[in-house]
Design a protein around this motif. Sequence first.
Motif, PDB file in Angstrom:
ATOM      1  N   LYS A  13       1.066  -1.418   0.271  1.00  0.00           N
ATOM      2  CA  LYS A  13      -0.072   0.037  -0.213  1.00  0.00           C
ATOM      3  C   LYS A  13       0.941   1.090   0.103  1.00  0.00           C
ATOM      4  CE  LYS A  13      -3.779  -2.410   2.380  1.00  0.00           C
ATOM      5  NZ  LYS A  13      -4.418  -2.475   3.506  1.00  0.00           N
ATOM      6  N   ALA A  14       1.970   1.118  -0.135  1.00  0.00           N
ATOM      7  CA  ALA A  14       2.931   2.387  -0.164  1.00  0.00           C
ATOM      8  C   ALA A  14       2.666   3.332  -1.441  1.00  0.00           C
ATOM      9  CB  ALA A  14       4.461   1.811  -0.386  1.00  0.00           C
ATOM     10  N   ARG A  15       3.088   4.323  -1.100  1.00  0.00           N
ATOM     11  CA  ARG A  15       2.856   5.323  -2.259  1.00  0.00           C
ATOM     12  C   ARG A  15       3.979   6.322  -2.316  1.00  0.00           C
ATOM     13  NH1 ARG A  15      -2.331   7.164  -0.180  1.00  0.00           N
ATOM     14  NH2 ARG A  15      -2.052   8.414   1.537  1.00  0.00           N
ATOM     15  N   TYR A 232       1.533  -2.304  13.897  1.00  0.00           N
ATOM     16  CA  TYR A 232       1.039  -2.376  12.371  1.00  0.00           C
ATOM     17  C   TYR A 232      -0.130  -2.824  12.102  1.00  0.00           C
ATOM     18  CZ  TYR A 232       6.481  -2.776  12.281  1.00  0.00           C
ATOM     19  OH  TYR A 232       7.610  -2.634  12.337  1.00  0.00           O
ATOM     20  N   GLU A 233      -0.768  -3.691  13.203  1.00  0.00           N
ATOM     21  CA  GLU A 233      -2.108  -4.181  12.856  1.00  0.00           C
ATOM     22  C   GLU A 233      -3.111  -2.912  13.049  1.00  0.00           C
ATOM     23  OE1 GLU A 233      -5.542  -6.829  15.178  1.00  0.00           O
ATOM     24  OE2 GLU A 233      -3.587  -6.607  15.953  1.00  0.00           O
ATOM     25  N   VAL A 253       7.249   7.965  15.327  1.00  0.00           N
ATOM     26  CA  VAL A 253       7.813   6.561  14.841  1.00  0.00           C
ATOM     27  C   VAL A 253       8.825   6.794  13.719  1.00  0.00           C
ATOM     28  CG1 VAL A 253       7.333   4.267  13.573  1.00  0.00           C
ATOM     29  CG2 VAL A 253       5.554   5.425  15.454  1.00  0.00           C
ATOM     30  N   GLY A 254       9.819   6.057  13.887  1.00  0.00           N
ATOM     31  CA  GLY A 254      10.615   5.224  15.215  1.00  0.00           C
ATOM     32  C   GLY A 254      11.689   4.720  14.226  1.00  0.00           C
ATOM     33  N   ALA A 262       5.749   0.587   8.073  1.00  0.00           N
ATOM     34  CA  ALA A 262       4.323   1.563   7.916  1.00  0.00           C
ATOM     35  C   ALA A 262       4.367   2.218   6.483  1.00  0.00           C
ATOM     36  CB  ALA A 262       4.779   2.795   9.219  1.00  0.00           C
ATOM     37  N   ILE A 263       5.506   2.333   6.026  1.00  0.00           N
ATOM     38  CA  ILE A 263       5.356   2.815   4.598  1.00  0.00           C
ATOM     39  C   ILE A 263       4.493   1.802   3.713  1.00  0.00           C
ATOM     40  CG2 ILE A 263       6.625   3.318   2.316  1.00  0.00           C
ATOM     41  CD1 ILE A 263       8.551   4.607   4.135  1.00  0.00           C
ATOM     42  N   ALA A 264       4.990   0.543   3.873  1.00  0.00           N
ATOM     43  CA  ALA A 264       4.359  -0.327   3.344  1.00  0.00           C
ATOM     44  C   ALA A 264       2.746  -0.391   3.362  1.00  0.00           C
ATOM     45  CB  ALA A 264       4.972  -1.853   3.497  1.00  0.00           C
TER      46      ALA A 264
END
Length: 376
Positions: A13-15, A232-233, A253-254, A262-264
């Motif tokens: 889901k990275a952008r 992450y969840e 973060v972190g 988190a980027i993903a």
Amino acid sequence: MTFTIEATDPGSKARAGVVTTDHGPIQTPIFMPVGTAGTVKAVHQRELEQDINADIILGNTYHLYLRPGLNVLEKAGGLHAFNGWKRPILTDSGGYQVYSLSNTRKIKEDGVTFKSHIDGSPHIFTPEGVMDIQRKIGADIVMAFDECTPYPCDYEYARKSMEMTHRWLQRCVTRFDSTESHYGYQQTLFPIVQGSTYKNLRIQSAEAIASHQREGNAIGGLAVGEPAEEMYEMLEIVNGILPADKPRYLMGVGTPENILEAIALGVDMFDCVMPTRNARHGILFTTQGIINIKNEKWKDDFSSIDEELGGYASTYYSKAYLRHLIKAEELLAAQIASLHNLTFYLWLVRQARAHIQTGTFVEWKSRIVRKVMQRL
């Protein structure tokens, strides 16, 4: 403020995007160096601009309100004029600092009363007051006033805190939208998702925050002690609700691994004191792994701190020299180490951006995380 998504990664889901403000563009994903009291500790603004090429830095509402104070900032023409930084600035609302002052503050519906850590003087932060303070500081992006719950946190406390944060947000929005910038450029308000690590609370909070349709949204109350997998969840849940066409800011973060994961999951903006705080204690993040420069093994290692990384601090000085400065408690040690760590963090998110644009982010991430998180 506007946000344009330029590329998305096919395997996550990275952008990659661009946030545009009146003080310039911010290429995302972005890491924002933390300048708590109007300065990124031990780093010149010239170095932030020319050596690190930071698109944006942070200021802290609580600390700037107490010192130098709003009168000084207003007379200077706002924080940009006061500290000489010409690019965008984000200010947090002071909510986290108030949260951390658990022994000297009281939280009520109207706001939070607290005592200054400087001189013990009493103060109150209300949602309206915090909006006025951030107007006077003059940040491009200002944060809503919220309560950051601790971890662990029982369900009822988390629920009541979240609901109060939502009520405070409405008051922030009303005040912000009824006032104007003091310095002739546009400012933007970001709401903050709360809810601790409870799935249904995070869903409720993300829906409430999204309903305000602001130009960007933040995710708070994470990285406060919970396991990374729980963080992450929560991110996956929240990012599935927050508007995809607005930037998402994960507060505080972190680690390099946290940021890449988190980027993903679709996060665009990050801040953390870790690179500069760790630098002052001799912990260096490098393209090859993590170094404790105080260890004996670096005493006569005359190679560059990180040749592959580039940048003045990372390539000009040797590991042995930096170790000597750290052991001797020289002020230059904090400057070199901080500049290096910030260079690494900005390199990391820019590499992530480049791989998102070429559709190779997932493969690169799995490889680079193992490499940069190993202890050398």
